[in-house]
Design a protein around this motif. Structure first.
Motif, PDB file in Angstrom:
ATOM      1  N   LEU A  83       3.679   6.106  -5.830  1.00 18.69           N
ATOM      2  CA  LEU A  83       4.922   5.241  -5.695  1.00 18.69           C
ATOM      3  C   LEU A  83       5.009   4.238  -6.325  1.00 18.69           C
ATOM      4  CD1 LEU A  83       3.881   3.472  -2.683  1.00 18.69           C
ATOM      5  CD2 LEU A  83       4.301   5.915  -1.876  1.00 18.69           C
ATOM      6  N   LYS A  85       6.315   1.161  -7.696  1.00 23.85           N
ATOM      7  CA  LYS A  85       7.715   0.457  -8.043  1.00 23.85           C
ATOM      8  C   LYS A  85       7.473  -0.830  -7.833  1.00 23.85           C
ATOM      9  CE  LYS A  85      11.438   1.668  -5.889  1.00 23.85           C
ATOM     10  NZ  LYS A  85      12.640   2.279  -5.049  1.00 23.85           N
TER      11      LYS A  85
ATOM     12  N   VAL B  87       3.144   7.137   2.250  1.00 25.61           N
ATOM     13  CA  VAL B  87       3.545   8.130   1.451  1.00 25.61           C
ATOM     14  C   VAL B  87       4.623   8.836   2.120  1.00 25.61           C
ATOM     15  CG1 VAL B  87       2.943  10.457   0.178  1.00 25.61           C
ATOM     16  CG2 VAL B  87       1.406   8.462   0.177  1.00 25.61           C
ATOM     17  N   PHE B  90       7.756   6.583   2.120  1.00 20.88           N
ATOM     18  CA  PHE B  90       8.309   6.626   0.726  1.00 20.88           C
ATOM     19  C   PHE B  90       9.176   8.017   0.550  1.00 20.88           C
ATOM     20  CE2 PHE B  90       8.153   6.854  -3.771  1.00 20.88           C
ATOM     21  CZ  PHE B  90       8.834   5.540  -4.207  1.00 20.88           C
ATOM     22  N   ARG B  91       8.414   9.143   0.964  1.00 21.38           N
ATOM     23  CA  ARG B  91       9.391  10.461   0.629  1.00 21.38           C
ATOM     24  C   ARG B  91      10.618  10.562   1.542  1.00 21.38           C
ATOM     25  NH1 ARG B  91       4.953  14.005   1.477  1.00 21.38           N
ATOM     26  NH2 ARG B  91       4.275  13.945  -0.700  1.00 21.38           N
ATOM     27  N   ARG B  94      12.678   6.747   0.099  1.00 19.44           N
ATOM     28  CA  ARG B  94      12.613   6.228  -1.210  1.00 19.44           C
ATOM     29  C   ARG B  94      12.208   4.919  -1.631  1.00 19.44           C
ATOM     30  NH1 ARG B  94      11.312  10.508  -2.957  1.00 19.44           N
ATOM     31  NH2 ARG B  94      11.661   9.464  -5.243  1.00 19.44           N
ATOM     32  N   HIS B  95      11.562   4.184  -0.558  1.00 18.17           N
ATOM     33  CA  HIS B  95      11.147   2.812  -0.897  1.00 18.17           C
ATOM     34  C   HIS B  95       9.864   2.721   0.151  1.00 18.17           C
ATOM     35  CE1 HIS B  95      12.946   0.815   2.697  1.00 18.17           C
ATOM     36  NE2 HIS B  95      13.931   1.834   2.211  1.00 18.17           N
TER      37      HIS B  95
END
Lengths: 176, 106
Positions: A83, A85, B87, B90-91, B94-95
């Motif tokens: 991830l 970002k 994780v 985030f999945r 999306r952040h």
């Protein structure tokens, strides 16, 4: 430890390592890029391991490098890779008043704590040669602390299973 | 006389641990990236370990080393579970910005 080349060589070395430690920690919490934050944290962990050696904790220093700077940080790097970002606003400024009060309290209590700990008397002379060796720690761990040791192994097992359950993507596939 | 602690005093190590812990608290309070927050927690655990080992040296008691080893194991477990949660979040979202994760608030 080897005899000192000069009277204050070790103090200089300590300050160098302490500077590395604090600088690495500050860099860790201030980097915008998570990969460089992880690298700074690895540097901090190595510097802490050197401090452990200075405190005659050789075995713990090796464990620190193997487990922390090795395994745990590899885990961090993998997650950063998944991830990656960059943040647009890395510093949380919402609720700035409460956080300002929290920061002031933190500075105050840290100062008080340092003032308190500054008066801790130092030990006289060197510890016995067996201090901090693997044999000594193993004797302590397996004689007096066998139950916590076994409990930790159980905690690690549960943590691994729990991490798999939480991070597994199967549930999401069902939902979609 | 070649001993570091003898020359320098144990209080330097303790003060350094306090500073490291304070830096970790600042990271937890002021950063938004969940990964950096987890790293700050690791930093605080290291400061606690440094304190434990300094006092183990101060009292010549090797039980502090056993405690430090258990702390390292628990920290590894905590990192594994924490990163798995990051994780998973985030999945789903999306952040990994902890200020925007407010779905449990309402």
């Amino acid at each position: 430890m080897n005899p000192a080349p000069g009277p204050n060589a070790e103090a200089v070395f300590f300050w160098l390592i302490a500077l590395l430690c604090v600088g690495g920690a500050l860099a860790t919490i201030s980097r915008r890029n998570a990969v460089s934050a992880v690298m700074c944290l690895v540097g901090t962990l190595f510097a802490t391991a050197v401090l452990y050696v200075m405190l005659y904790a050789h075995f713990i220093a090796i464990i620190q490098v193997l487990v922390y700077a090795g395994a745990v940080m590899v885990l961090f790097v993998f997650v950063v890779m998944i991830l990656n970002k960059e943040e647009e606003e890395p510093w949380a400024l919402r609720g700035v008043i409460g956080k300002g009060i929290a920061g002031a309290a933190l500075v105050y209590f840290s100062g008080r704590l340092i003032g308190l700990l500054w008066r801790v008397p130092s030990p006289r002379g060197e510890p016995p040669p067996s201090f901090g060796t693997t044999r000594d720690i193993a004797h302590e761990l397996f004689a007096g602390y066998l139950f916590p040791f076994e409990a930790v192994s159980l905690v690690l097992l549960i943590a691994v299973v729990g991490a798999l359950v939480v991070a597994h993507p199967k549930h999401e596939a069902h939902r979609e | 006389m070649s001993d570091v602690v003898w020359n320098l005093g144990i209080h330097h190590f303790l003060a350094l641990a306090v500073v490291l812990f304070a830096i970790g608290v600042v990271g937890v309070l002021f950063r938004r990236n969940a990964l950096i927050v987890l790293m700050s927690i690791e930093l605080m655990m290291n400061a606690a370990n440094l304190t434990v080992l300094a006092f183990a040296r101060r009292h010549g008691d090797v039980r502090g080393h056993a405690l430090a080893m258990i702390v390292i194991a628990i920290a590894a477990a905590e990192a594994a579970v924490g990163l798995a949660i990051v994780v998973g979040v985030f999945r789903a979202a999306r952040h990994a910005n902890i200020d925007r994760l407010t779905s449990l608030k309402h």
